[in-house]
Design a protein around this motif. Structure first.
Motif, PDB file in Angstrom:
ATOM      1  N   ILE A   1     -10.626   5.612  -9.874  1.00  0.00           N
ATOM      2  CA  ILE A   1     -10.998   4.392 -10.591  1.00  0.00           C
ATOM      3  C   ILE A   1      -9.876   3.916 -11.515  1.00  0.00           C
ATOM      4  O   ILE A   1      -9.761   2.728 -11.807  1.00  0.00           O
ATOM      5  N   LYS A   2      -9.016   4.821 -11.952  1.00  0.00           N
ATOM      6  CA  LYS A   2      -7.938   4.451 -12.863  1.00  0.00           C
ATOM      7  C   LYS A   2      -6.961   3.482 -12.191  1.00  0.00           C
ATOM      8  O   LYS A   2      -6.391   2.612 -12.855  1.00  0.00           O
ATOM      9  N   ILE A   3      -6.752   3.630 -10.888  1.00  0.00           N
ATOM     10  CA  ILE A   3      -5.858   2.713 -10.179  1.00  0.00           C
ATOM     11  C   ILE A   3      -6.503   1.334 -10.069  1.00  0.00           C
ATOM     12  O   ILE A   3      -5.831   0.304 -10.181  1.00  0.00           O
ATOM     13  N   LEU A   4      -7.797   1.308  -9.883  1.00  0.00           N
ATOM     14  CA  LEU A   4      -8.523   0.033  -9.875  1.00  0.00           C
ATOM     15  C   LEU A   4      -8.441  -0.614 -11.253  1.00  0.00           C
ATOM     16  O   LEU A   4      -8.296  -1.838 -11.372  1.00  0.00           O
ATOM     17  N   MET A   5      -8.519   0.191 -12.303  1.00  0.00           N
ATOM     18  CA  MET A   5      -8.392  -0.328 -13.659  1.00  0.00           C
ATOM     19  C   MET A   5      -6.983  -0.851 -13.926  1.00  0.00           C
ATOM     20  O   MET A   5      -6.796  -1.837 -14.645  1.00  0.00           O
ATOM     21  N   LEU A   6      -5.987  -0.193 -13.334  1.00  0.00           N
ATOM     22  CA  LEU A   6      -4.612  -0.672 -13.469  1.00  0.00           C
ATOM     23  C   LEU A   6      -4.469  -2.038 -12.798  1.00  0.00           C
ATOM     24  O   LEU A   6      -3.836  -2.944 -13.357  1.00  0.00           O
ATOM     25  N   ALA A   7      -5.080  -2.199 -11.629  1.00  0.00           N
ATOM     26  CA  ALA A   7      -5.069  -3.494 -10.946  1.00  0.00           C
ATOM     27  C   ALA A   7      -5.753  -4.548 -11.806  1.00  0.00           C
ATOM     28  O   ALA A   7      -5.328  -5.713 -11.849  1.00  0.00           O
ATOM     29  N   TRP A   8      -6.819  -4.153 -12.491  1.00  0.00           N
ATOM     30  CA  TRP A   8      -7.531  -5.071 -13.388  1.00  0.00           C
ATOM     31  C   TRP A   8      -6.635  -5.495 -14.552  1.00  0.00           C
ATOM     32  O   TRP A   8      -6.616  -6.671 -14.934  1.00  0.00           O
ATOM     33  N   LYS A   9      -5.898  -4.559 -15.117  1.00  0.00           N
ATOM     34  CA  LYS A   9      -4.968  -4.874 -16.199  1.00  0.00           C
ATOM     35  C   LYS A   9      -3.914  -5.879 -15.738  1.00  0.00           C
ATOM     36  O   LYS A   9      -3.487  -6.752 -16.499  1.00  0.00           O
TER      37      LYS A   9
ATOM     38  N   GLU B   1     -17.830  -4.682 -18.328  1.00  0.00           N
ATOM     39  CA  GLU B   1     -18.506  -5.650 -17.456  1.00  0.00           C
ATOM     40  C   GLU B   1     -17.501  -6.564 -16.770  1.00  0.00           C
ATOM     41  O   GLU B   1     -17.663  -6.907 -15.593  1.00  0.00           O
ATOM     42  N   ASP B   2     -16.454  -6.947 -17.489  1.00  0.00           N
ATOM     43  CA  ASP B   2     -15.405  -7.770 -16.890  1.00  0.00           C
ATOM     44  C   ASP B   2     -14.695  -6.984 -15.796  1.00  0.00           C
ATOM     45  O   ASP B   2     -14.414  -7.517 -14.715  1.00  0.00           O
ATOM     46  N   PHE B   3     -14.403  -5.722 -16.073  1.00  0.00           N
ATOM     47  CA  PHE B   3     -13.773  -4.867 -15.067  1.00  0.00           C
ATOM     48  C   PHE B   3     -14.697  -4.681 -13.866  1.00  0.00           C
ATOM     49  O   PHE B   3     -14.249  -4.720 -12.713  1.00  0.00           O
ATOM     50  N   TYR B   4     -15.978  -4.505 -14.127  1.00  0.00           N
ATOM     51  CA  TYR B   4     -16.961  -4.289 -13.069  1.00  0.00           C
ATOM     52  C   TYR B   4     -16.987  -5.476 -12.097  1.00  0.00           C
ATOM     53  O   TYR B   4     -16.998  -5.291 -10.870  1.00  0.00           O
ATOM     54  N   ASN B   5     -16.980  -6.680 -12.621  1.00  0.00           N
ATOM     55  CA  ASN B   5     -16.973  -7.864 -11.762  1.00  0.00           C
ATOM     56  C   ASN B   5     -15.634  -8.036 -11.044  1.00  0.00           C
ATOM     57  O   ASN B   5     -15.580  -8.500  -9.899  1.00  0.00           O
ATOM     58  N   PHE B   6     -14.540  -7.644 -11.714  1.00  0.00           N
ATOM     59  CA  PHE B   6     -13.228  -7.682 -11.066  1.00  0.00           C
ATOM     60  C   PHE B   6     -13.208  -6.762  -9.850  1.00  0.00           C
ATOM     61  O   PHE B   6     -12.628  -7.113  -8.811  1.00  0.00           O
ATOM     62  N   ALA B   7     -13.833  -5.594  -9.971  1.00  0.00           N
ATOM     63  CA  ALA B   7     -13.845  -4.628  -8.877  1.00  0.00           C
ATOM     64  C   ALA B   7     -14.429  -5.248  -7.613  1.00  0.00           C
ATOM     65  O   ALA B   7     -13.951  -4.989  -6.499  1.00  0.00           O
ATOM     66  N   PHE B   8     -15.463  -6.070  -7.780  1.00  0.00           N
ATOM     67  CA  PHE B   8     -16.059  -6.752  -6.629  1.00  0.00           C
ATOM     68  C   PHE B   8     -15.094  -7.790  -6.062  1.00  0.00           C
ATOM     69  O   PHE B   8     -14.829  -7.837  -4.855  1.00  0.00           O
ATOM     70  N   GLN B   9     -14.559  -8.628  -6.925  1.00  0.00           N
ATOM     71  CA  GLN B   9     -13.685  -9.714  -6.483  1.00  0.00           C
ATOM     72  C   GLN B   9     -12.406  -9.175  -5.842  1.00  0.00           C
ATOM     73  O   GLN B   9     -11.839  -9.814  -4.943  1.00  0.00           O
ATOM     74  N   TYR B  10     -11.973  -8.005  -6.275  1.00  0.00           N
ATOM     75  CA  TYR B  10     -10.771  -7.373  -5.719  1.00  0.00           C
ATOM     76  C   TYR B  10     -10.995  -7.001  -4.254  1.00  0.00           C
ATOM     77  O   TYR B  10     -10.027  -6.844  -3.497  1.00  0.00           O
ATOM     78  N   CYS B  11     -12.257  -6.853  -3.864  1.00  0.00           N
ATOM     79  CA  CYS B  11     -12.587  -6.485  -2.485  1.00  0.00           C
ATOM     80  C   CYS B  11     -12.732  -7.698  -1.575  1.00  0.00           C
ATOM     81  O   CYS B  11     -12.989  -7.540  -0.375  1.00  0.00           O
TER      82      CYS B  11
ATOM     83  N   PRO C   1       0.797  -1.238   0.000  1.00  0.00           N
ATOM     84  CA  PRO C   1       0.000   0.000   0.000  1.00  0.00           C
ATOM     85  C   PRO C   1       0.828   1.285   0.000  1.00  0.00           C
ATOM     86  O   PRO C   1       0.472   2.249  -0.679  1.00  0.00           O
ATOM     87  N   ALA C   2       1.944   1.285   0.728  1.00  0.00           N
ATOM     88  CA  ALA C   2       2.812   2.474   0.738  1.00  0.00           C
ATOM     89  C   ALA C   2       3.420   2.704  -0.642  1.00  0.00           C
ATOM     90  O   ALA C   2       3.528   3.853  -1.113  1.00  0.00           O
TER      91      ALA C   2
ATOM     92  N   SER D   1      -4.517  -8.350 -10.673  1.00  0.00           N
ATOM     93  CA  SER D   1      -4.021  -8.403  -9.305  1.00  0.00           C
ATOM     94  C   SER D   1      -4.944  -9.249  -8.426  1.00  0.00           C
ATOM     95  O   SER D   1      -6.163  -9.126  -8.489  1.00  0.00           O
ATOM     96  N   GLU D   2      -4.357 -10.098  -7.614  1.00  0.00           N
ATOM     97  CA  GLU D   2      -5.138 -11.025  -6.794  1.00  0.00           C
ATOM     98  C   GLU D   2      -5.345 -10.540  -5.364  1.00  0.00           C
ATOM     99  O   GLU D   2      -6.290 -10.962  -4.704  1.00  0.00           O
ATOM    100  N   LYS D   3      -4.476  -9.655  -4.885  1.00  0.00           N
ATOM    101  CA  LYS D   3      -4.571  -9.209  -3.497  1.00  0.00           C
ATOM    102  C   LYS D   3      -4.705  -7.693  -3.442  1.00  0.00           C
ATOM    103  O   LYS D   3      -3.843  -6.971  -3.946  1.00  0.00           O
ATOM    104  N   GLN D   4      -5.776  -7.228  -2.841  1.00  0.00           N
ATOM    105  CA  GLN D   4      -6.040  -5.791  -2.790  1.00  0.00           C
ATOM    106  C   GLN D   4      -4.901  -5.050  -2.086  1.00  0.00           C
ATOM    107  O   GLN D   4      -4.467  -5.430  -1.003  1.00  0.00           O
ATOM    108  N   GLY D   5      -4.427  -3.984  -2.738  1.00  0.00           N
ATOM    109  CA  GLY D   5      -3.385  -3.161  -2.146  1.00  0.00           C
ATOM    110  C   GLY D   5      -1.971  -3.648  -2.387  1.00  0.00           C
ATOM    111  O   GLY D   5      -1.016  -3.056  -1.876  1.00  0.00           O
TER     112      GLY D   5
END
Length: 226
Positions: A68-76, A123-133, A51-52, A79-83
């Motif tokens: 949201i762009k950072i969340l999209m970067l994680a989607w690209k 839609e794929d990104f949208y579902n990733f956003a949930f799973q990332y949490c 996180p740091a 990423s399996e673990k938030q942060g």
């Protein structure tokens, strides 16, 4: 002046042929640049961008860590673990974006929201956003407070009125303490298919989760009171 021997000529030809692997060296150099950029932000004790490190990266990219762009970067990166970003995830994401330097990454990240919306991958990104949490093993649902924040970040720009109403409902209702993936997925479909100015078009007999039936009832009662 003596003529060059045939043996020397053959040696010269061999030298000329030896330059052919140059493109491979160039590719290796590019990979090293990506790895060096990872090391700039990584916590060396765990070999991860923590996180740091992400906060430092966001500062250099000129975006807030909640953008949201950072969340999209994680989607690209998938990423399996938030942060956290692993080196493999980092390489995958930067390769997907076609970048290997911070200025290139900054330019790519600043245009990610437009790219995701236009590419048909939302839609794929949208579902990733949930799973990332889902931050714990065997976790299947996300708490209401986090869901409300996520709705504002992910769907707020597209459906501001609908998101504000759903968030208001979720915050005052007492039937649900968390939301699962099926319910989360239905929110996006609901916003696309149901006209809020004509709730009579909502058919509760269709395959909508009960949480949306309750939301529509709440909307109708709210409208009648006003």
């Amino acid at each position: 002046m003596p003529r060059p021997s045939k043996r020397k000529a053959a040696s010269s030809a061999d030298v000329d042929l030896s330059v052919s692997p140059a493109p491979k060296k160039s590719r290796t150099k590019q990979i090293d640049k990506v790895g060096h950029l990872f090391d700039t932000y990584a916590n060396k004790s765990i070999d991860l961008i923590d996180p740091a490190g992400i906060e430092s990266l966001c500062s250099d990219l000129g975006v807030d860590h909640t953008d949201i762009k950072i969340l999209m970067l994680a989607w690209k990166m998938k990423s399996e673990k938030q942060g956290y970003f692993s080196k493999d995830e980092w390489r995958r994401g930067l390769k997907c974006l076609g970048v290997d330097t911070l200025p290139k990454l900054k330019k790519a990240v600043l245009g990610l929201d437009k790219e995701v919306m236009k590419s048909g991958y939302f839609e794929d990104f949208y579902n990733f956003a949930f799973q990332y949490c889902l931050t714990e093993d065997m976790q299947r649902s996300v708490d209401i407070e986090t869901i409300c924040e996520l709705l504002n970040i992910v769907l707020g720009p597209q459906f501001p009125t609908q998101v504000n109403l759903l968030v208001e409902y979720l915050q005052i209702q007492s039937d649900y303490r968390a939301v699962n993936l099926d319910q989360w997925s239905s929110f996006y479909r609901f916003f696309k298919e149901v006209n809020f100015s004509d709730l009579g078009s909502y058919d509760s007999m269709l395959a909508w989760p009960v949480i949306l039936d309750s939301f529509v009832e709440w909307l109708k009662e709210r409208e009648n009171k006003s």
